[in-house]
Design an enzyme around this catalytic site. Structure first.
Site, PDB file in Angstrom:
ATOM      1  N   TRP A  59       0.746  -1.090   0.235  1.00  0.00           N
ATOM      2  CA  TRP A  59      -0.002   0.323  -0.022  1.00  0.00           C
ATOM      3  C   TRP A  59       1.191   1.078   0.199  1.00  0.00           C
ATOM      4  O   TRP A  59       1.877   1.526   0.724  1.00  0.00           O
ATOM      5  CB  TRP A  59      -0.802   0.041   1.092  1.00  0.00           C
ATOM      6  CG  TRP A  59      -2.115   1.395   1.378  1.00  0.00           C
ATOM      7  CD1 TRP A  59      -1.833   2.382   1.506  1.00  0.00           C
ATOM      8  CD2 TRP A  59      -3.247   1.211   0.329  1.00  0.00           C
ATOM      9  NE1 TRP A  59      -3.081   3.383   1.949  1.00  0.00           N
ATOM     10  CE2 TRP A  59      -4.039   2.044   1.001  1.00  0.00           C
ATOM     11  CE3 TRP A  59      -3.473  -0.453  -0.695  1.00  0.00           C
ATOM     12  CZ2 TRP A  59      -5.485   2.306   0.252  1.00  0.00           C
ATOM     13  CZ3 TRP A  59      -5.339  -0.021  -0.755  1.00  0.00           C
ATOM     14  CH2 TRP A  59      -5.871   1.439  -0.571  1.00  0.00           C
ATOM     15  N   SER A  93      -0.024  -2.024   6.061  1.00  0.00           N
ATOM     16  CA  SER A  93       0.053  -1.641   7.329  1.00  0.00           C
ATOM     17  C   SER A  93      -0.012  -2.278   8.455  1.00  0.00           C
ATOM     18  O   SER A  93       0.297  -2.359   9.389  1.00  0.00           O
ATOM     19  CB  SER A  93       0.446   0.455   7.744  1.00  0.00           C
ATOM     20  OG  SER A  93       1.231   0.547   7.491  1.00  0.00           O
ATOM     21  N   GLU A  95      -0.863  -5.084   8.678  1.00  0.00           N
ATOM     22  CA  GLU A  95      -0.825  -6.457   8.897  1.00  0.00           C
ATOM     23  C   GLU A  95       0.925  -6.220   9.572  1.00  0.00           C
ATOM     24  O   GLU A  95       1.601  -7.319   9.964  1.00  0.00           O
ATOM     25  CB  GLU A  95      -0.522  -7.072   7.588  1.00  0.00           C
ATOM     26  CG  GLU A  95      -1.754  -7.472   7.302  1.00  0.00           C
ATOM     27  CD  GLU A  95      -2.668  -6.039   6.441  1.00  0.00           C
ATOM     28  OE1 GLU A  95      -3.913  -6.637   6.528  1.00  0.00           O
ATOM     29  OE2 GLU A  95      -2.167  -5.089   6.530  1.00  0.00           O
ATOM     30  N   VAL A 117       2.899   3.528   4.240  1.00  0.00           N
ATOM     31  CA  VAL A 117       2.821   4.792   5.003  1.00  0.00           C
ATOM     32  C   VAL A 117       0.881   5.097   5.196  1.00  0.00           C
ATOM     33  O   VAL A 117       0.292   4.501   3.847  1.00  0.00           O
ATOM     34  CB  VAL A 117       3.184   5.757   3.474  1.00  0.00           C
ATOM     35  CG1 VAL A 117       2.397   7.164   3.178  1.00  0.00           C
ATOM     36  CG2 VAL A 117       4.640   5.709   3.186  1.00  0.00           C
ATOM     37  N   LEU A 118       0.801   5.949   5.517  1.00  0.00           N
ATOM     38  CA  LEU A 118      -0.780   5.871   6.099  1.00  0.00           C
ATOM     39  C   LEU A 118      -0.756   7.347   5.684  1.00  0.00           C
ATOM     40  O   LEU A 118      -0.268   8.378   6.300  1.00  0.00           O
ATOM     41  CB  LEU A 118      -1.281   5.816   7.329  1.00  0.00           C
ATOM     42  CG  LEU A 118      -0.856   4.221   7.448  1.00  0.00           C
ATOM     43  CD1 LEU A 118      -1.004   4.037   9.067  1.00  0.00           C
ATOM     44  CD2 LEU A 118      -1.608   3.292   7.083  1.00  0.00           C
ATOM     45  N   ILE A 119      -2.355   7.327   5.139  1.00  0.00           N
ATOM     46  CA  ILE A 119      -2.581   9.120   4.486  1.00  0.00           C
ATOM     47  C   ILE A 119      -3.874   9.352   4.862  1.00  0.00           C
ATOM     48  O   ILE A 119      -4.270   8.074   4.799  1.00  0.00           O
ATOM     49  CB  ILE A 119      -2.532   9.638   3.386  1.00  0.00           C
ATOM     50  CG1 ILE A 119      -0.324   9.102   2.690  1.00  0.00           C
ATOM     51  CG2 ILE A 119      -2.634  10.614   2.402  1.00  0.00           C
ATOM     52  CD1 ILE A 119      -0.740   9.151   0.644  1.00  0.00           C
ATOM     53  N   THR A 123     -12.415   9.742   6.248  1.00  0.00           N
ATOM     54  CA  THR A 123     -13.231   9.106   7.276  1.00  0.00           C
ATOM     55  C   THR A 123     -12.542   8.729   8.632  1.00  0.00           C
ATOM     56  O   THR A 123     -10.986   8.902   8.401  1.00  0.00           O
ATOM     57  CB  THR A 123     -13.679   7.722   6.666  1.00  0.00           C
ATOM     58  OG1 THR A 123     -12.623   6.690   6.539  1.00  0.00           O
ATOM     59  CG2 THR A 123     -14.413   7.827   5.667  1.00  0.00           C
ATOM     60  N   HIS A 125     -10.898   5.565   9.982  1.00  0.00           N
ATOM     61  CA  HIS A 125     -10.174   5.010   8.934  1.00  0.00           C
ATOM     62  C   HIS A 125      -8.780   5.187   9.496  1.00  0.00           C
ATOM     63  O   HIS A 125      -8.210   3.940   9.835  1.00  0.00           O
ATOM     64  CB  HIS A 125     -10.266   4.126   7.729  1.00  0.00           C
ATOM     65  CG  HIS A 125      -9.183   2.963   7.120  1.00  0.00           C
ATOM     66  ND1 HIS A 125      -9.942   1.741   7.004  1.00  0.00           N
ATOM     67  CD2 HIS A 125      -8.276   2.820   6.768  1.00  0.00           C
ATOM     68  CE1 HIS A 125      -9.472   0.461   6.969  1.00  0.00           C
ATOM     69  NE2 HIS A 125      -8.129   1.716   6.164  1.00  0.00           N
ATOM     70  N   PHE A 150       8.998   1.639  14.838  1.00  0.00           N
ATOM     71  CA  PHE A 150       8.141   2.449  13.805  1.00  0.00           C
ATOM     72  C   PHE A 150       8.182   2.833  12.539  1.00  0.00           C
ATOM     73  O   PHE A 150       8.287   4.347  12.645  1.00  0.00           O
ATOM     74  CB  PHE A 150       7.174   3.020  15.043  1.00  0.00           C
ATOM     75  CG  PHE A 150       5.841   3.982  14.278  1.00  0.00           C
ATOM     76  CD1 PHE A 150       4.834   2.475  13.752  1.00  0.00           C
ATOM     77  CD2 PHE A 150       5.405   4.764  14.213  1.00  0.00           C
ATOM     78  CE1 PHE A 150       4.094   2.688  13.308  1.00  0.00           C
ATOM     79  CE2 PHE A 150       4.718   5.069  14.026  1.00  0.00           C
ATOM     80  CZ  PHE A 150       3.593   4.059  13.753  1.00  0.00           C
TER      81      PHE A 150
END
Length: 223
Positions: A59, A93, A95, A117-119, A123, A125, A150
């Site tokens: 992802w 992420s 997992e 990477v989380l954007i 929502t 989420h 991390f």
């Protein structure tokens, strides 16, 4: 008497309240440092005998791959051998904690770097995943005594990601250095410093545990 007391209390309350009302004060002369500009200094690190596992997500693959390259650059500078770097990938992420735990329990690495990477979207989420992943990776550290870095960017937009995953500000570089430093600390604390070839293979591989008579110990399950 009561009337005078009430008037006195009223004046006191007004004075106290006024003390907390912002006036025309000069702006502070300092500026708060932004996360993208922060630095962590590292001393000389010799990772010659250190083995590091890198778990990356598919992802946001482009940005994650840049971070991984930064981590590998740092590992090479610390003398970590190419054959002592194990790399695998997972979907996302969420997992990461389980994959990190499985790798740590394999006993074939001295540290794990979890890269993702989380954007933030529209929502909740984003908040749920960030909380679960950060808490999960910390738990793996404490449960397995294996340092798990991390290496997950949690950003509000893609521009923030780019500024933290490229050029001289590639956060992956610091994650690589951190993995080596914590691996050395862990090995020293557990009396494992200087031991070469603790296991015969890396990653989710074929490390064999022997019984007292030297024969292979049969085990049911993942390991």
């Amino acid at each position: 008497m009561i009337a005078r007391l009430l008037v006195l209390l009223g004046v006191t309350a007004t004075a106290v309240t006024a003390a907390f009302v912002p006036g025309n004060r000069a702006a502070p002369s300092f500026k708060l440092g932004m996360g993208a500009e922060s630095e962590v200094s590292f001393g000389e690190l010799d990772g010659t005998d250190v083995r590091v596992g890198i778990i990356k997500t598919r992802w946001n693959d482009e940005h994650v791959s840049n971070l991984v390259e930064g981590a590998k650059k740092a590992l090479k500078e610390c003398n970590v051998k190419d054959e002592n770097v194990f790399e695998t990938e997972i979907p996302g992420s969420y997992e990461l904690p389980l994959a990190a735990k499985l790798l740590a329990l394999s006993g074939t690495v001295d540290a794990v770097i979890c890269c993702g990477v989380l954007i933030k979207g529209d929502t909740m989420h984003f908040e749920y995943i960030c909380d679960a992943v950060s808490s999960g990776i910390m738990s793996v550290n404490l449960q397995t005594n294996t340092p798990c870095v991390f290496g997950v960017l949690t950003c509000l937009n893609e521009d923030q990601v780019k500024s933290r995953s490229s050029g001289d500000n590639n956060h992956g570089y610091d994650w690589g250095k951190t993995a080596v430093e914590m691996a050395l600390l862990r090995n020293q604390a557990l009396g494992m410093a200087g031991q070469k070839g603790k296991m015969g293979s890396m990653g989710f591989g074929e490390a064999k545990e022997l019984d007292g008579d030297g024969s292979k110990k049969e085990k049911v399950g993942f390991f």
